[in-house]
Design a protein around this motif. Structure first.
Motif, PDB file in Angstrom:
ATOM      1  N   CYS A   5      16.514 -18.003  22.805  1.00 23.74           N
ATOM      2  CA  CYS A   5      17.360 -17.700  21.868  1.00 23.74           C
ATOM      3  C   CYS A   5      18.497 -18.647  21.685  1.00 23.74           C
ATOM      4  N   PRO A   6      18.125 -19.966  21.393  1.00 26.84           N
ATOM      5  CA  PRO A   6      19.110 -21.024  21.205  1.00 26.84           C
ATOM      6  C   PRO A   6      20.322 -20.979  20.255  1.00 26.84           C
ATOM      7  N   LEU A  20      24.604  -9.983   8.188  1.00 30.22           N
ATOM      8  CA  LEU A  20      23.264  -9.869   7.647  1.00 30.22           C
ATOM      9  C   LEU A  20      22.339 -10.961   8.310  1.00 30.22           C
ATOM     10  N   GLU A  21      22.829 -12.039   8.236  1.00 25.43           N
ATOM     11  CA  GLU A  21      22.337 -13.353   8.814  1.00 25.43           C
ATOM     12  C   GLU A  21      22.316 -13.267  10.426  1.00 25.43           C
ATOM     13  N   ASN A  22      23.321 -12.712  11.018  1.00 24.46           N
ATOM     14  CA  ASN A  22      23.140 -12.618  12.488  1.00 24.46           C
ATOM     15  C   ASN A  22      22.106 -11.289  12.708  1.00 24.46           C
ATOM     16  N   LYS A  27      16.591  -9.656  14.879  1.00 22.28           N
ATOM     17  CA  LYS A  27      15.229  -9.184  14.625  1.00 22.28           C
ATOM     18  C   LYS A  27      14.436 -10.327  14.789  1.00 22.28           C
ATOM     19  N   SER A  28      14.545 -11.353  14.315  1.00 21.10           N
ATOM     20  CA  SER A  28      13.602 -12.650  14.487  1.00 21.10           C
ATOM     21  C   SER A  28      13.267 -12.839  16.038  1.00 21.10           C
ATOM     22  N   TYR A  29      14.427 -12.919  16.710  1.00 19.64           N
ATOM     23  CA  TYR A  29      13.905 -13.121  18.024  1.00 19.64           C
ATOM     24  C   TYR A  29      13.327 -11.720  18.873  1.00 19.64           C
ATOM     25  N   ALA A  55      20.942  -3.813  20.449  1.00 18.93           N
ATOM     26  CA  ALA A  55      20.572  -2.214  20.542  1.00 18.93           C
ATOM     27  C   ALA A  55      20.132  -1.526  19.133  1.00 18.93           C
ATOM     28  N   ARG A  56      20.648  -2.172  17.983  1.00 22.52           N
ATOM     29  CA  ARG A  56      20.269  -1.937  16.738  1.00 22.52           C
ATOM     30  C   ARG A  56      18.733  -1.772  16.567  1.00 22.52           C
TER      31      ARG A  56
END
Length: 119
Positions: A5-6, A20-22, A27-29, A55-56
């Motif tokens: 997760c760089p 939203l971006e974070n 989610k992508s990781y 955790a979400r």
């Protein structure tokens, strides 16, 4: 299984924001795991700072190795027998005030001193 997760560290050090971006980045990781997992071990000292956001999107167990190490140490030295309120001094290569703010929020206690170091 592991996933790199760089982008997390730099974003955390700048002051992680609930955007939203974070959220999409997390989610992508998590979607990079090739199998269903039930336990996630946070493999970097920075990651516990965003645990509640992770955790979400992850319903399993989330393990912070530093927290587990501290619990084990507490068992070894006893329940307060040798523990005193510490004078917390940290050394940071980044902005000392920003570090102090994030560290106090994360640790839930006052940081006494942060000294800037030059690398």
């Amino acid at each position: 299984y592991s996933v790199k997760c760089p982008l997390f560290v730099g974003m955390i050090e700048k002051g992680w924001e609930d955007t939203l971006e974070n959220d999409e980045l997390i989610k992508s990781y998590l979607n990079e795991f090739s199998v269903e997992i039930d336990t996630l071990i946070l493999g970097c000292t920075h990651y516990p700072l965003i645990r509640k956001y992770i955790a979400r999107h992850f319903n399993g167990n989330i393990i912070d190795p530093a927290e587990e190490t501290a619990k084990s140490l507490k068992k070894i030295i006893g329940e307060g027998k040798y523990l005193q309120k510490p004078y917390l001094k940290f050394y940071a290569s980044g902005d000392p005030e920003k570090f102090k703010k994030v560290a106090q929020e994360f640790l839930g206690q006052e940081i006494c001193e942060v000294e800037k170091i030059i690398l």
